[in-house]
Design a protein around this motif. Structure first.
Motif, PDB file in Angstrom:
ATOM      1  N   GLN A 133       6.592   5.640  -6.684  1.00  0.00           N
ATOM      2  CA  GLN A 133       6.170   6.615  -5.681  1.00  0.00           C
ATOM      3  C   GLN A 133       4.827   6.247  -5.048  1.00  0.00           C
ATOM      4  N   TRP A 134       4.048   5.345  -5.739  1.00  0.00           N
ATOM      5  CA  TRP A 134       2.734   4.980  -5.210  1.00  0.00           C
ATOM      6  C   TRP A 134       2.766   3.719  -4.353  1.00  0.00           C
ATOM      7  N   HIS A 135       3.952   3.157  -4.169  1.00  0.00           N
ATOM      8  CA  HIS A 135       4.047   1.918  -3.389  1.00  0.00           C
ATOM      9  C   HIS A 135       3.556   2.117  -1.964  1.00  0.00           C
ATOM     10  N   LEU A 162       1.004  -0.377   0.214  1.00  0.00           N
ATOM     11  CA  LEU A 162       1.335  -0.915   1.540  1.00  0.00           C
ATOM     12  C   LEU A 162       0.255  -0.545   2.554  1.00  0.00           C
ATOM     13  N   ILE A 163      -0.250   0.703   2.454  1.00  0.00           N
ATOM     14  CA  ILE A 163      -1.335   1.112   3.350  1.00  0.00           C
ATOM     15  C   ILE A 163      -2.571   0.259   3.090  1.00  0.00           C
ATOM     16  N   ALA A 164      -2.891  -0.017   1.811  1.00  0.00           N
ATOM     17  CA  ALA A 164      -4.066  -0.821   1.474  1.00  0.00           C
ATOM     18  C   ALA A 164      -3.943  -2.230   2.039  1.00  0.00           C
ATOM     19  N   TRP A 182       9.253  -5.847   1.734  1.00  0.00           N
ATOM     20  CA  TRP A 182       8.906  -4.715   0.850  1.00  0.00           C
ATOM     21  C   TRP A 182       8.606  -3.467   1.679  1.00  0.00           C
ATOM     22  N   ARG A 183       7.802  -3.664   2.727  1.00  0.00           N
ATOM     23  CA  ARG A 183       7.441  -2.538   3.592  1.00  0.00           C
ATOM     24  C   ARG A 183       8.675  -1.943   4.238  1.00  0.00           C
ATOM     25  N   GLU A 240      -6.692   7.818   7.400  1.00  0.00           N
ATOM     26  CA  GLU A 240      -5.821   8.195   8.527  1.00  0.00           C
ATOM     27  C   GLU A 240      -4.358   7.978   8.170  1.00  0.00           C
ATOM     28  N   ARG A 241      -4.061   6.861   7.545  1.00  0.00           N
ATOM     29  CA  ARG A 241      -2.668   6.560   7.211  1.00  0.00           C
ATOM     30  C   ARG A 241      -2.183   7.404   6.013  1.00  0.00           C
TER      31      ARG A 241
END
Length: 732
Positions: free
Chosen positions: A545-547, A551-553, A572-573, A606-607
């Motif tokens: 659930q934290w993926h 991806l944002i990082a 992956w994204r 923001e994301r």
């Protein structure tokens, strides 16, 4: 009314109507009168309907005026039947006198009664000046009245079956306080107190009950046995003085005080010689010191009281400058060693400081038995018990053990005081530091928190080596908790969750690795290696659930990736985005840490705040769940095995899409073998629902078994208790 009456001639009163007996009567009324012709008592309840008004032929006991009968013979009425004076209003004096007359008539007509006990007391002055008093009682006595003579409305002279005479006088409580009487030397006399006007309104049955109480409270003016009782009381008082070692006959030339003191010393030695034992009181010593900030350090030592055996007992044997009343030798038992024991018997003179100092210099354990604490009066048996077994009147004048233990305790207290003061200083420094941290801008606190997490993560990796510095690791973790605690006090309680920083592969280590383009908290070298470890994780909602955060990082911090690595990142994204768009849960992130992560990594804010594909941030239908819940609804739960078997009613009534998602998540947790309570907490945090909702959903879906005797909740019960929330879930 001087004629002699025989009780057997009394006219039997007819049975009283039950309705009359049940009336309590709020107002005082006159229920008794005297027949004008026969002078016999008449109760209103015995009259018939044809005897109403002046036809009753009755007069007042007090004023002798003719009376009228009101509602005589009626069984239904608004005003209870009673007698009234011609003017229609009974007077208080008439009620009281009528009450006494009615009581006297009832007493005499009964023919049998119990006389109250008679008490006589005498006292004598003892040797000590104390008085000894004794009381002798003649018990309650049943009597039968053979004849009686009514002298007036409240006095009668009784002749008993055994021929004795007794004067009975009905008086008020004030009159009863006067013990003098003209009959004291002639006839025994008893005064019965009757000053309650409500008696005049009582039925015969009620009056009989009251008579018993009146007689029990009677006051004797004189009694047939007064002389015998007085003689017995005097003899008993004299015996008490003798039993108290307070002799009455003292030879001339010796003071009572000296004689009594000598007597008690002799008795004490005699008792100890006979019993050859004594109960020693406890020994207790303490040392205490008060520190700044109100802390108190106190140490105590004691020896429990002990019954010891005596080898020998000597009276008033000189020990240099002191001469104890009793000197004995004890036999070792328990905590008490064999020792010489000095005993002082205090009767009148207390032990002064000069004598105490001489006792201390001798170094002999010295016990005081203070007889004066028993008020100067004591029986022989009490004195024996006081000397041998009691400890209340005993105290240690001196014992070498007390001095030794006091020095030891003072030393221990001083050592602990030094340690406590150092601890207080450390706490004061900690409090000062906490106040400083509370004043820091949140951005600076966030930087310190992340640096502490980074330091701990790297030390955690190193700690796997046998020679690692475990102390440094513990201090590092303590630093993380310190900043996390400050975050909690400033509204970010989630910063204290071990899940964020505790184990390898936690959220913060991974995001910092991506941000700094290096490995943090892993035995790896590059950020890509950390990303690759994320990609290799076995499917688990708890971790997947934290993926979206990772991806944002990567998007924000752009770590070093080659072409092949970039392609893996893109796939992956895309995979995560497609899953979220389709409404699946495997990558849908819980919102518990979003606010904190926006503060720690503002570039990602923001994301993070942007809704994930396939849905938006959900608003809870209940208060958001925060942290581990300690409410009593937590019960032991057992995950079921096999396929999920949804209850038909449960399926048909499900409305909110999240209800099904909760079931899906529960099934995934069960498959991943999560602990039931951990799973409930995780799901509750993810959906921002109260754990009750999660437990109900999983229970109804047959995923979990609960002890409903403790939990007491199913879907229907929950709906009844939470109607407003239920309407939001299922509609009207």
């Amino acid at each position: 009314m001087s004629a002699v009456h025989n009780p057997t001639s009394y006219q039997v009163i007819p049975e009283v109507d039950p309705q009359l007996q049940s009336i309590t009567g709020k107002d005082l009324v006159l229920a008794w009168a005297r027949d004008i012709e026969t002078k016999e008592p008449r109760y209103i309840g015995e009259l018939r309907k044809n005897q109403t008004g002046q036809k009753c032929g009755c007069e007042c006991y007090s004023c002798n005026l003719p009376l009228e009968a009101v509602n005589a013979g009626k069984t239904e009425f608004h005003i209870r039947p009673h007698f009234r004076h011609p003017d229609g209003a009974p007077k208080g004096e008439c009620l009281v006198l009528a009450a006494r007359a009615a009581a006297l008539e009832m007493l005499l007509k009964e023919g049998e009664l119990f006389l109250p006990h008679r008490r006589q007391s005498k006292k004598v002055e003892g040797l000590s000046g104390e008085y000894y008093e004794a009381w002798v009682d003649a018990p309650r006595e049943p009597i039968r009245i053979a004849e009686y003579k009514i002298e007036d409305r409240v006095n009668a002279l009784l002749t008993l079956e055994d021929g004795r005479l007794l004067k009975v006088c009905l008086v008020g409580s004030v009159e009863a306080s006067d013990e003098e009487s003209e009959y004291l030397e002639i006839t025994p006399m008893i005064r019965l107190i009757v000053d309650d006007p409500s008696i005049a309104a009582m039925s015969p049955e009620e009056l009989r009950k009251r008579i018993t109480l009146i007689i029990d409270d009677g006051r004797w003016c004189s009694h047939w046995s007064d002389d015998d009782l007085a003689a017995q009381a005097l003899a008993d008082a004299e015996q008490k003085a003798e039993d108290a070692l307070d002799w009455l006959n003292i030879p001339e030339g010796i003071s009572n005080e000296l004689k009594r003191e000598t007597l008690l010393h002799l008795k004490a030695k005699e008792i100890l010689e006979q019993e050859k034992q004594i109960q020693l009181p406890p020994l207790a010593v303490s040392s205490k010191r008060e520190l700044p900030m109100g802390q108190v350090i106190e140490k105590k030592r004691s020896r429990a009281e002990q019954l010891v055996q005596l080898a020998e007992v000597r009276l008033e044997q000189h020990l240099g400058e002191i001469k104890p009343d009793v000197l004995a030798s004890t036999i070792a038992v328990g905590d008490w060693p064999a020792d010489t024991l000095s005993i002082e018997i205090t009767v009148t003179n207390t032990i002064d400081e000069e004598r105490l100092e001489r006792i201390r210099q001798k170094g002999i354990p010295t016990l005081e038995i203070d007889v004066s604490r028993m008020g100067g009066k004591v029986t022989l048996e009490e004195f024996k018990n006081l000397i041998v077994h009691e400890v209340a009147a005993k105290r240690w004048l001196y014992h070498p053990w007390l001095e030794t233990e006091k020095r030891n305790l003072d030393s221990l207290v001083e050592q602990e005081a030094v340690i406590a003061l150092e601890k207080q200083q450390r706490q004061a420094e900690k409090d000062r530091r906490e106040r400083e941290l509370m004043q820091l801008p949140l951005t600076e606190l966030a930087d310190r928190y992340l640096k502490a997490v980074e330091t701990y993560g790297n030390l955690r990796v190193q700690s796997e080596a046998p020679d690692s510095d475990k102390i440094a690791l513990a201090r590092s973790l303590g630093q993380v908790y310190e900043y996390a605690k400050i975050f909690g006090k400033r509204g970010y309680s989630e910063a204290q969750d071990d899940f964020l920083f505790g184990d390898r592969g936690n959220i913060l280590d991974r995001i910092m690795s991506i941000k700094q383009d290096k490995c943090i908290g892993y035995k790896l070298n590059t950020a890509w290696q950390v990303i690759n470890a994320i990609l290799q994780e076995k499917q688990s909602f708890a971790m997947w659930q934290w993926h979206s955060l990772y991806l944002i990082a990567i998007k924000v911090y752009n770590p070093t990736l080659n072409a092949e690595q970039t392609e893996k990142y893109r796939k992956w994204r895309d995979r995560v985005e497609a899953s979220l768009t389709e409404g699946k849960l495997e990558y849908r992130r819980g919102e518990r840490y979003d606010r904190l992560l926006c503060l720690l990594f503002p570039e990602m804010a923001e994301r993070i705040n942007k809704p994930l594909p396939g849905g938006a941030h959900q608003n809870s239908v209940e208060a958001p769940y925060v942290g581990r819940n300690s409410d009593p609804y937590w019960v032991e739960a057992t995950w079921k095995t096999g396929k999920t078997n949804w209850h038909p009613e449960f399926v048909s009534r499900r409305k909110d899409a999240r209800w099904g998602q909760i079931i899906e998540m529960g099934n995934n947790f069960r498959t991943d073998q999560h602990e039931a309570q951990d799973a409930v907490e995780e799901c509750s945090s993810y959906f921002s629902f109260h754990p009750d909702m999660i437990l109900i959903a999983w229970s109804e879906a047959n995923l979990i078994e609960q002890n409903k005797m403790l939990y007491g909740t199913d879907l229907a019960t929950w709906e009844r208790k939470n109607p407003d929330v239920a309407r939001k879930w299922f509609g009207e």
